[in-house]
Design a protein around this motif. Structure first.
Motif, PDB file in Angstrom:
ATOM      1  N   VAL A   9      33.924  43.602  40.633  1.00  0.00           N
ATOM      2  CA  VAL A   9      34.087  42.956  41.924  1.00  0.00           C
ATOM      3  C   VAL A   9      35.206  43.688  42.670  1.00  0.00           C
ATOM      4  CG1 VAL A   9      35.695  41.149  41.101  1.00  0.00           C
ATOM      5  CG2 VAL A   9      34.321  40.761  43.151  1.00  0.00           C
ATOM      6  N   PHE A  10      34.950  43.930  43.950  1.00  0.00           N
ATOM      7  CA  PHE A  10      35.902  44.606  44.828  1.00  0.00           C
ATOM      8  C   PHE A  10      36.370  43.598  45.868  1.00  0.00           C
ATOM      9  CE2 PHE A  10      32.942  47.668  43.227  1.00  0.00           C
ATOM     10  CZ  PHE A  10      33.732  48.749  42.884  1.00  0.00           C
ATOM     11  N   PHE A  11      37.666  43.559  46.092  1.00  0.00           N
ATOM     12  CA  PHE A  11      38.189  42.633  47.088  1.00  0.00           C
ATOM     13  C   PHE A  11      39.519  43.148  47.618  1.00  0.00           C
ATOM     14  CE2 PHE A  11      39.634  41.403  42.926  1.00  0.00           C
ATOM     15  CZ  PHE A  11      40.965  41.063  43.092  1.00  0.00           C
ATOM     16  N   GLU A  12      39.878  42.656  48.789  1.00  0.00           N
ATOM     17  CA  GLU A  12      41.142  43.027  49.402  1.00  0.00           C
ATOM     18  C   GLU A  12      42.188  41.977  49.064  1.00  0.00           C
ATOM     19  OE1 GLU A  12      42.854  44.425  53.711  1.00  0.00           O
ATOM     20  OE2 GLU A  12      41.393  42.804  53.625  1.00  0.00           O
ATOM     21  N   ASP A  13      43.376  42.445  48.734  1.00  0.00           N
ATOM     22  CA  ASP A  13      44.488  41.549  48.421  1.00  0.00           C
ATOM     23  C   ASP A  13      45.766  42.122  49.020  1.00  0.00           C
ATOM     24  OD1 ASP A  13      46.016  39.498  47.345  1.00  0.00           O
ATOM     25  OD2 ASP A  13      46.226  40.479  45.400  1.00  0.00           O
ATOM     26  N   ARG A  14      46.219  41.524  50.105  1.00  0.00           N
ATOM     27  CA  ARG A  14      47.461  41.919  50.778  1.00  0.00           C
ATOM     28  C   ARG A  14      47.510  43.411  51.114  1.00  0.00           C
ATOM     29  NH1 ARG A  14      51.090  39.393  46.386  1.00  0.00           N
ATOM     30  NH2 ARG A  14      49.094  39.065  45.420  1.00  0.00           N
ATOM     31  N   GLY A  15      46.434  43.908  51.708  1.00  0.00           N
ATOM     32  CA  GLY A  15      46.384  45.296  52.139  1.00  0.00           C
ATOM     33  C   GLY A  15      45.947  46.293  51.076  1.00  0.00           C
ATOM     34  N   TRP A  16      45.718  45.836  49.876  1.00  0.00           N
ATOM     35  CA  TRP A  16      45.238  46.689  48.785  1.00  0.00           C
ATOM     36  C   TRP A  16      43.817  46.291  48.439  1.00  0.00           C
ATOM     37  CZ3 TRP A  16      47.737  50.653  46.261  1.00  0.00           C
ATOM     38  CH2 TRP A  16      49.082  50.830  46.590  1.00  0.00           C
ATOM     39  N   TRP A  17      42.992  47.268  48.110  1.00  0.00           N
ATOM     40  CA  TRP A  17      41.662  47.000  47.591  1.00  0.00           C
ATOM     41  C   TRP A  17      41.736  47.043  46.075  1.00  0.00           C
ATOM     42  CZ3 TRP A  17      37.325  45.242  49.745  1.00  0.00           C
ATOM     43  CH2 TRP A  17      37.321  45.176  51.140  1.00  0.00           C
ATOM     44  N   VAL A  18      41.105  46.072  45.436  1.00  0.00           N
ATOM     45  CA  VAL A  18      41.140  45.936  43.987  1.00  0.00           C
ATOM     46  C   VAL A  18      39.723  46.037  43.448  1.00  0.00           C
ATOM     47  CG1 VAL A  18      41.763  44.400  42.073  1.00  0.00           C
ATOM     48  CG2 VAL A  18      43.163  44.438  44.161  1.00  0.00           C
ATOM     49  N   ALA A  19      39.562  46.762  42.348  1.00  0.00           N
ATOM     50  CA  ALA A  19      38.303  46.826  41.604  1.00  0.00           C
ATOM     51  C   ALA A  19      38.574  46.185  40.248  1.00  0.00           C
ATOM     52  CB  ALA A  19      37.856  48.274  41.424  1.00  0.00           C
ATOM     53  N   GLN A  20      37.940  45.056  39.973  1.00  0.00           N
ATOM     54  CA  GLN A  20      38.169  44.311  38.738  1.00  0.00           C
ATOM     55  C   GLN A  20      36.887  44.259  37.916  1.00  0.00           C
ATOM     56  OE1 GLN A  20      40.956  42.626  37.300  1.00  0.00           O
ATOM     57  NE2 GLN A  20      39.483  42.472  35.623  1.00  0.00           N
ATOM     58  N   CYS A  21      36.920  44.822  36.708  1.00  0.00           N
ATOM     59  CA  CYS A  21      35.781  44.715  35.792  1.00  0.00           C
ATOM     60  C   CYS A  21      35.688  43.280  35.300  1.00  0.00           C
ATOM     61  CB  CYS A  21      35.970  45.625  34.588  1.00  0.00           C
ATOM     62  SG  CYS A  21      35.908  47.374  34.962  1.00  0.00           S
ATOM     63  N   LEU A  22      34.476  42.830  35.052  1.00  0.00           N
ATOM     64  CA  LEU A  22      34.287  41.468  34.564  1.00  0.00           C
ATOM     65  C   LEU A  22      34.171  41.408  33.046  1.00  0.00           C
ATOM     66  CD1 LEU A  22      31.811  40.068  37.217  1.00  0.00           C
ATOM     67  CD2 LEU A  22      34.302  40.034  37.215  1.00  0.00           C
ATOM     68  N   GLU A  23      33.395  42.298  32.461  1.00  0.00           N
ATOM     69  CA  GLU A  23      33.163  42.242  31.026  1.00  0.00           C
ATOM     70  C   GLU A  23      34.445  42.481  30.220  1.00  0.00           C
ATOM     71  OE1 GLU A  23      29.300  42.856  32.947  1.00  0.00           O
ATOM     72  OE2 GLU A  23      31.223  43.860  33.160  1.00  0.00           O
ATOM     73  N   ARG A  24      35.346  43.259  30.762  1.00  0.00           N
ATOM     74  CA  ARG A  24      36.655  43.521  30.153  1.00  0.00           C
ATOM     75  C   ARG A  24      37.709  43.423  31.241  1.00  0.00           C
ATOM     76  NH1 ARG A  24      35.040  42.181  25.530  1.00  0.00           N
ATOM     77  NH2 ARG A  24      33.734  43.636  24.429  1.00  0.00           N
ATOM     78  N   ASN A  25      38.863  42.908  30.911  1.00  0.00           N
ATOM     79  CA  ASN A  25      39.914  42.686  31.897  1.00  0.00           C
ATOM     80  C   ASN A  25      40.641  44.004  32.207  1.00  0.00           C
ATOM     81  OD1 ASN A  25      41.539  41.362  33.684  1.00  0.00           O
ATOM     82  ND2 ASN A  25      42.825  40.407  32.143  1.00  0.00           N
ATOM     83  N   LEU A  26      39.977  44.832  32.981  1.00  0.00           N
ATOM     84  CA  LEU A  26      40.525  46.110  33.434  1.00  0.00           C
ATOM     85  C   LEU A  26      40.310  46.209  34.932  1.00  0.00           C
ATOM     86  CD1 LEU A  26      39.140  48.549  30.739  1.00  0.00           C
ATOM     87  CD2 LEU A  26      41.542  48.060  31.162  1.00  0.00           C
ATOM     88  N   GLY A  27      41.241  46.853  35.613  1.00  0.00           N
ATOM     89  CA  GLY A  27      41.091  46.991  37.054  1.00  0.00           C
ATOM     90  C   GLY A  27      41.893  48.163  37.591  1.00  0.00           C
ATOM     91  N   ALA A  28      41.698  48.420  38.872  1.00  0.00           N
ATOM     92  CA  ALA A  28      42.418  49.469  39.585  1.00  0.00           C
ATOM     93  C   ALA A  28      42.607  49.006  41.018  1.00  0.00           C
ATOM     94  CB  ALA A  28      41.625  50.776  39.542  1.00  0.00           C
ATOM     95  N   ALA A  29      43.559  49.628  41.711  1.00  0.00           N
ATOM     96  CA  ALA A  29      43.828  49.257  43.104  1.00  0.00           C
ATOM     97  C   ALA A  29      44.110  50.503  43.925  1.00  0.00           C
ATOM     98  CB  ALA A  29      45.012  48.306  43.171  1.00  0.00           C
ATOM     99  N   SER A  30      43.808  50.408  45.232  1.00  0.00           N
ATOM    100  CA  SER A  30      44.034  51.509  46.150  1.00  0.00           C
ATOM    101  C   SER A  30      44.116  50.966  47.568  1.00  0.00           C
ATOM    102  CB  SER A  30      42.884  52.519  46.054  1.00  0.00           C
ATOM    103  OG  SER A  30      43.020  53.524  47.032  1.00  0.00           O
TER     104      SER A  30
END
Length: 103
Positions: A9-30
Motif C-alpha cells: 500500500v502506498f500513501f502520503e504521510d506529512r509530505g512523504w510517500w510511504v510504501a508498506q508491504c502487507l505480508e511482512r512488516n517492511l516499508g520504504a519512504a520517499s
C-alpha cells in the motif's frame, strides 16, 4: 529461486510517500512517489541478504504489517507500479500494487 510476492500500500504521510508491504512488516519512504519502487526493492534485497547471513529463509522472521495498513489497502485504488510513466496517485489518495522479488 522462487519469487516472493508482496501486496504493497502506498500513501502520503506529512509530505512523504510511504510504501508498506502487507505480508511482512517492511516499508520504504520517499518525497517522490516514483522513487518508491526502487527504494522498497532495496529494502527487500537487504532483508534477503540479512536473512541468508542469519541462516534463515528470507522474510520468515518478520511479522505481517499492522491491521491499519491492511484496512488502508482494502480502501485504496490500484497503481500500475511496473510502468514508471504512469502518474502516481494524487496526494492523500492511497494506492496499492503487487511487487514480486526473487529471493
Amino acid at each position: 529461486m522462487r519469487p516472493h510476492v508482496f501486496h504493497v500500500v502506498f500513501f502520503e504521510d506529512r509530505g512523504w510517500w510511504v510504501a508498506q508491504c502487507l505480508e511482512r512488516n517492511l516499508g520504504a519512504a520517499s518525497k517522490d512517489p516514483r522513487e518508491l519502487r526502487g527504494k522498497l526493492e532495496t529494502v527487500l534485497r537487504v532483508q534477503i541478504e540479512a536473512d541468508r547471513e542469519a541462516g534463515i529463509e528470507p522474510f520468515t522472521a518478520l511479522p505481517q504489517a499492522p491491521r491499519r495498513f491492511w484496512r488502508m489497502f482494502q480502501a485504496a485504488e490500484p497503481w500500475r507500479l511496473e510502468d514508471e510513466t504512469v502518474e502516481p496517485p494524487a496526494a492523500g489518495t492511497p494506492a496499492w500494487a503487487e511487487l514480486a522479488i526473487a529471493a
